[in-house]
Write an enzyme that holds these catalytic residues in place. Sequence first.
Site, PDB file in Angstrom:
ATOM      1  N   HIS A  16       0.669  -1.137   0.177  1.00 55.46           N
ATOM      2  CA  HIS A  16      -0.010   0.000  -0.201  1.00 55.46           C
ATOM      3  C   HIS A  16       0.817   1.286  -0.132  1.00 55.46           C
ATOM      4  O   HIS A  16       0.709   1.922  -0.710  1.00 55.46           O
ATOM      5  CB  HIS A  16      -0.952  -0.003   1.196  1.00 55.46           C
ATOM      6  N   ASP A 115      -4.320   6.715   2.486  1.00 58.76           N
ATOM      7  CA  ASP A 115      -4.755   5.473   2.029  1.00 58.76           C
ATOM      8  C   ASP A 115      -6.009   5.379   2.383  1.00 58.76           C
ATOM      9  O   ASP A 115      -6.463   5.744   3.717  1.00 58.76           O
ATOM     10  CB  ASP A 115      -4.077   4.335   2.573  1.00 58.76           C
ATOM     11  N   HIS A 146     -17.008  -2.768  -0.490  1.00 56.14           N
ATOM     12  CA  HIS A 146     -17.102  -2.391   0.851  1.00 56.14           C
ATOM     13  C   HIS A 146     -17.968  -1.190   1.235  1.00 56.14           C
ATOM     14  O   HIS A 146     -18.470  -1.297   2.306  1.00 56.14           O
ATOM     15  CB  HIS A 146     -15.326  -1.911   1.117  1.00 56.14           C
ATOM     16  N   THR A 278       4.609 -11.138  -1.964  1.00 57.49           N
ATOM     17  CA  THR A 278       5.558 -11.449  -0.820  1.00 57.49           C
ATOM     18  C   THR A 278       4.759 -12.138   0.554  1.00 57.49           C
ATOM     19  O   THR A 278       5.486 -12.830   1.189  1.00 57.49           O
ATOM     20  CB  THR A 278       5.984 -10.120  -0.364  1.00 57.49           C
ATOM     21  N   TRP A 330      14.489 -14.249  -7.727  1.00 56.38           N
ATOM     22  CA  TRP A 330      13.887 -12.853  -7.945  1.00 56.38           C
ATOM     23  C   TRP A 330      14.041 -12.435  -9.458  1.00 56.38           C
ATOM     24  O   TRP A 330      14.809 -12.995 -10.150  1.00 56.38           O
ATOM     25  CB  TRP A 330      14.747 -11.824  -7.402  1.00 56.38           C
ATOM     26  N   ASN A 352      -2.026  -5.296  -8.145  1.00 61.76           N
ATOM     27  CA  ASN A 352      -0.955  -5.072  -8.922  1.00 61.76           C
ATOM     28  C   ASN A 352      -0.616  -6.137  -9.514  1.00 61.76           C
ATOM     29  O   ASN A 352      -0.354  -5.646 -10.859  1.00 61.76           O
ATOM     30  CB  ASN A 352       0.277  -4.925  -7.667  1.00 61.76           C
TER      31      ASN A 352
END
Length: 450
Positions: A16, A115, A146, A278, A330, A352
């Site tokens: 974020h 945010d 939401h 991640t 990676w 993303n």
Amino acid sequence: MSNFHVAVIAFPFATHAGLLYGLVQRLANTLPNVTFTFFSTKNSNSSIFNSQNCYSNTNVKPYDVSDGVPKGHVLGGGLEEIIGLFFKSAKQNIDNAMISAENDSGKKITCVIADAFMWFTSDMAEECNVNWIPVWTSAAGSLSVHVDTDLIRENVGIQGIDGREDEVLNFIAGISEVRLGDLPGGVVSGDLKSPFSMMLHKMGKTIGKGKAISINSFEELDPQMVQYLKSKFNNILNVGPFNLTSPPPLANVVDKYDCIEWLNHQEPNSVAYIGFGTVATPPPNELEAMAQALEDKKIPFLWSIKENFMSHFPKGFLEKTSEYGKVVPWVPQVQVLEHSAVGVFINHSGWNSVLESIASGVPIICRPFFGDHHLNAWMVEKVWKIGVKIEGGVFTKSGTIDALEFVLSKNKEELKEQIGMYKELALKAVGTSGSSTQNFNNLVEIITSC
């Protein structure tokens, strides 16, 4: 304009803060005489400002806020506990930090950009008598869900949805239909009293206070949803995708595992690129099933996975697949997705990743985990038709083979054409006269009219 001082308040977890930082850098480039103070935790700020400082503006200043973890406290409850502790004291800590930042800069706060998760900052902006601009870093669809949580709960109930996951709802505005089990967690499933669920509920009820609502998407992706949100709120501004409008700098990206060189030797649209977020790595049995499928069908693949998870591969997997597969800890993901050899992106359907797939024109195989992942996967498969969700929502050997064959052979052209269409719409939206660019210009006007 030199007296303008924008307080930017980040949600310091997951991706974020980095996404918000990218938008702020873009704003700072456009408004070089405006001061932007970026409030986040020390760990978050350290990571963002150190890793991305090669495009840092001098008018964007980091300001550390306490993470809320008491001295001597031993963490043991995972991310949920960390978020709960942060929110317990966040308002007071940010209030104090804003006062200090005003004193340090000699400039009063003139606008608050936050945010959207930081819903309580609307009260802080109101106390300062300035505009509040929440930023939603995910899709318009998840925001709408939401916002309408109370309506959904009234219609569905909150006694649990076990056994009802396959029910299809058709009353949610802007979404013609959606599977009940694919609604974001915290709406009608999961622990509705957890700090995270309560935060999302309060956010949905508060976000309408914003002078504008900025969204990390583009209008042409969700036209019905955008129209619905515009009918409820003022200044719904899709100013993304952020990966196109404010991409991280590539100048210092080093392809240390020679992924691009390896891709140069593969056939066009043949490679399955596998990369999860991640915090969303599949469990060992699913990693093993994926590996078995790739080995069985000899599908060329590039797999980005941390070394400590490689022990879950079947014995001899790396050696047996070395001629057509590459496993690395990676990859330079943007360059990989843009490579002509890549034919599918296997990911967790985080927003993303979905946007990066669209920007690169690469179809998706989704394995959702939590949050908005399930809704994104539904939209990918059922609405935008740019990929598929793995059968049953988890990787099995047969399900992985079926999904790969569906995307890479049976429906390759159809999926490529569909996602290519959305890619063109995204590029047009961020162009000189595109909808996202116009919305960004409107955002700039609102900030400077505070």
